[in-house]
Motif scaffolding. Structure first.
Motif, mmCIF file in Angstrom:
data_model
loop_
_atom_site.group_PDB
_atom_site.id
_atom_site.type_symbol
_atom_site.label_atom_id
_atom_site.label_comp_id
_atom_site.label_asym_id
_atom_site.label_seq_id
_atom_site.Cartn_x
_atom_site.Cartn_y
_atom_site.Cartn_z
ATOM 1 N N ARG A 1 0.866 -1.190 0.000
ATOM 2 C CA ARG A 1 0.000 0.000 0.000
ATOM 3 C C ARG A 1 0.900 1.236 0.000
ATOM 4 O O ARG A 1 1.878 1.305 0.738
ATOM 5 N N ARG A 2 0.519 2.215 -0.808
ATOM 6 C CA ARG A 2 1.333 3.418 -0.894
ATOM 7 C C ARG A 2 0.454 4.606 -1.284
ATOM 8 O O ARG A 2 -0.645 4.435 -1.833
ATOM 9 N N VAL A 3 0.965 5.786 -1.011
ATOM 10 C CA VAL A 3 0.322 7.030 -1.438
ATOM 11 C C VAL A 3 1.267 7.727 -2.411
ATOM 12 O O VAL A 3 2.448 7.918 -2.105
ATOM 13 N N VAL A 4 0.742 8.073 -3.576
ATOM 14 C CA VAL A 4 1.516 8.836 -4.555
ATOM 15 C C VAL A 4 1.100 10.298 -4.453
ATOM 16 O O VAL A 4 -0.094 10.612 -4.476
ATOM 17 N N SER A 5 2.081 11.183 -4.300
ATOM 18 C CA SER A 5 1.830 12.622 -4.208
ATOM 19 C C SER A 5 2.559 13.329 -5.336
ATOM 20 O O SER A 5 3.574 12.837 -5.855
ATOM 21 N N GLY B 1 3.809 17.555 -3.324
ATOM 22 C CA GLY B 1 3.391 17.526 -1.930
ATOM 23 C C GLY B 1 1.910 17.302 -1.710
ATOM 24 O O GLY B 1 1.463 17.224 -0.565
ATOM 25 N N VAL B 2 1.133 17.193 -2.796
ATOM 26 C CA VAL B 2 -0.320 16.995 -2.687
ATOM 27 C C VAL B 2 -0.659 15.529 -2.974
ATOM 28 O O VAL B 2 -0.312 15.021 -4.049
ATOM 29 N N PRO B 3 -1.319 14.821 -2.034
ATOM 30 C CA PRO B 3 -1.687 13.423 -2.309
ATOM 31 C C PRO B 3 -2.576 13.315 -3.543
ATOM 32 O O PRO B 3 -3.545 14.060 -3.688
ATOM 33 N N VAL B 4 -2.212 12.400 -4.447
ATOM 34 C CA VAL B 4 -2.955 12.207 -5.691
ATOM 35 C C VAL B 4 -3.828 10.959 -5.616
ATOM 36 O O VAL B 4 -5.001 10.995 -5.946
ATOM 37 N N HIS B 5 -3.238 9.854 -5.186
ATOM 38 C CA HIS B 5 -4.037 8.648 -5.005
ATOM 39 C C HIS B 5 -3.362 7.694 -4.026
ATOM 40 O O HIS B 5 -2.162 7.776 -3.773
ATOM 41 N N MET B 6 -4.173 6.810 -3.482
ATOM 42 C CA MET B 6 -3.690 5.710 -2.636
ATOM 43 C C MET B 6 -3.875 4.428 -3.424
ATOM 44 O O MET B 6 -4.923 4.215 -4.034
ATOM 45 N N SER B 7 -2.851 3.593 -3.437
ATOM 46 C CA SER B 7 -2.917 2.375 -4.238
ATOM 47 C C SER B 7 -2.484 1.177 -3.414
ATOM 48 O O SER B 7 -1.484 1.237 -2.689
ATOM 49 N N SER B 8 -3.269 0.095 -3.513
ATOM 50 C CA SER B 8 -2.926 -1.175 -2.868
ATOM 51 C C SER B 8 -2.726 -2.203 -3.968
ATOM 52 O O SER B 8 -3.661 -2.518 -4.709
ATOM 53 N N SER B 9 -1.493 -2.705 -4.094
ATOM 54 C CA SER B 9 -1.156 -3.677 -5.141
ATOM 55 C C SER B 9 -1.041 -5.062 -4.527
ATOM 56 O O SER B 9 -0.372 -5.234 -3.496
#
Length: 239
Positions: A126-130, A133-141
């Motif tokens: 699980r990770r957050v891509v920003s 500095g602004v969170p864009v999406h959270m992804s669980s692979s």
């Protein structure tokens, strides 16, 4: 001296947006300002701005002009192409923060897409891509056992910049196609925290992505969640 083209102008502002120098809601320079800065005709400036708009980076705003759009989450096609060109699936100004790695039982969303029974152990990252500095999406692979067997690096809490690409290379089979299923639902508390969403009930967009190799094995099932301000962007060839 080389002539500045519309693509050069678009690249200039694209980098400013990706690096966070121009943030969502900021007003873009006027056509006249662009023409003066780059020494180009208005048709060239217009074409550059049309390209940025088509990429989902800007949008028109009545009474204001052109403004920077909300955060953009690129689709898998753009990220595969970016990895091929740069060695990383992350674009300019982007960073990936790992939230969790480990083994869990596949739930009823993931299990059928991996063709396994619910509860079967799978590896999750699980990770957050920003961006800027602004969170864009959270992804669980989610990865099946045969992927983890050849890519033990995925068990480490560090970003690889291209997990699928690494797995496909180790398996010796190219990525072939992706099925992306989009829906909307209420955010969980964990998702709200990771994405910086503060309202009580927040609707998020969920994209379930199943990536197939050329031999029809699944290399990854990913569940991507983005808040309402994030633009999810696809480009589909029509010829």
């Amino acid at each position: 001296m080389a002539t500045t083209g519309y693509a050069d102008i678009a690249a200039h502002y694209r980098k400013k947006i990706q690096d966070g120098d121009l943030r969502p809601g900021d007003t873009m320079p006027s056509m006249r300002q662009v023409c003066e800065e780059f020494g180009v005709a208005q048709t060239t400036a217009n074409r550059a701005f049309r390209l940025l708009k088509s990429e989902g980076l800007t949008l028109p705003k009545a009474g204001v002009g052109t403004v920077v759009a909300g955060p953009v989450s690129n689709n898998i096609g753009a990220r595969v192409a970016l990895h091929a060109a740069t060695g990383s699936a992350l674009g300019g100004g982007e960073n990936s923060r790992i939230l969790e790695v480990g083994t869990i039982g596949a739930d009823e969303l993931v299990a059928p897409r991996l063709d396994i029974a619910p509860g079967t152990p799978v590896h999750v990252r699980r990770r957050v891509v920003s961006r800027g500095g602004v969170p864009v999406h959270m992804s669980s692979s989610y990865y099946p056992a045969y992927v983890m067997a050849v890519t033990p690096e995925l068990a480490e809490p560090v970003s690889t910049g291209g997990s699928r690409e690494l797995a496909a290379e180790r398996l010796g089979v190219a990525q072939d196609r992706v099925l992306e299923e989009v829906t909307s639902r209420l955010a969980t508390e964990a998702e709200k925290t990771a994405l910086g969403l503060t309202a009580g009930d927040v609707v998020v967009t969920q994209v379930v992505r199943t990536v197939y190799l050329a031999d029809d094995r699944v290399v990854e099932v990913a569940v991507k969640v983005a808040g309402g301000s994030t633009i999810l962007r696809w480009t589909t060839p029509l010829r």
